[in-house]
Design an enzyme around this catalytic site. Structure first.
Site: not given
Length: 236
Positions: A62, A130, A135, A128
């Site tokens: 990314d 990810h 996400e 979380n």
């Protein structure tokens, strides 16, 4: 899924180096790389080793939208600092967060992945759950895409910037389906703040609410954890 519980970052680095060496011995030529604090100990061990990557290809997960490659918080800068300046590859591909047409950039990046199937993919995991910038709620069928970062991720990344207002709000990320095409995956997590996410992705249901949980379906995954990150697991 193979669990490796380690006692130090140095030990984690050596485990990661060992997995890289084994992959190369088995013919790996394309490596999927990640950024953030998690892989640094692995990269340190690799860059201090005698491994040669000059005939290999790297593909990064990314990149933020809108940061110049020489910006200290861009992932281009990170990879040059911790890996490429010490161990260059024949070709290193990273998403172009400065592209005029980001939608075209995502399609172009998927084409790169299609033409260069990843042999070994490195991952970290967010609090979380990810992976990459995928996400909670991201489709398991997602390819490379433009991501609107959640408030939690922006907050977590704000420690790297002078103010939270400077944190990019979007990124280009490989999708979950893109990641799952990798022949082998190495994911690492350290610290008590990752313990809940670790428990959910290893022992919880496979759900898009916890993106990393899809790794339960992958045939070859190694998970490197320190004691704190593994603390909530019922089986170790």
């Amino acid at each position: 899924m193979k669990l490796e519980i380690i006692n130090s970052q140095i030990e984690a680095g050596q485990k990661g180096l060992q997995i890289f060496k084994q992959a190369i011995q088995q013919g790996a030529q394309v490596f999927g790389l990640a950024t953030g604090s998690t892989p640094i100990s692995i990269y340190d061990a690799i860059t201090q080793s005698d491994l040669d990557f000059t005939k290999f290809i790297s593909i990064n997960l990314d990149e933020y939208k809108g940061l110049a490659n020489n910006h200290p918080e861009s992932y281009h800068y990170f990879m040059n600092k911790y890996f490429f300046s010490k161990k260059p590859f024949a070709h290193s591909y990273m998403p172009n967060g400065l592209a005029d047409d980001l939608k075209s950039e995502t399609k172009h990046y998927d084409q790169i992945i299609e033409e260069n199937p990843i042999d070994l993919q490195i991952l970290g995991i967010g609090r979380n759950g990810h992976i990459g910038f995928n996400e909670p709620g991201t489709s398991f069928n997602s390819q490379t895409h433009i991501v609107n970062l959640t408030d939690n991720t922006i907050q977590a990344n704000s420690r790297f910037f002078d103010s939270i207002d400077q944190v990019p709000k979007q990124a280009v990320s490989m999708g979950i389906a893109s990641i799952m095409k990798s022949k082998e995956i190495l994911i690492a997590a350290y610290g008590k703040e990752k313990a809940q996410a670790v428990k959910e992705f290893i022992e919880g249901p496979v759900t898009e609410d916890v993106p990393a949980s899809i790794l339960q379906k992958h045939p070859k995954v190694t998970v490197i954890l320190d004691q704190a990150a593994a603390a909530l697991l019922s089986k170790k």
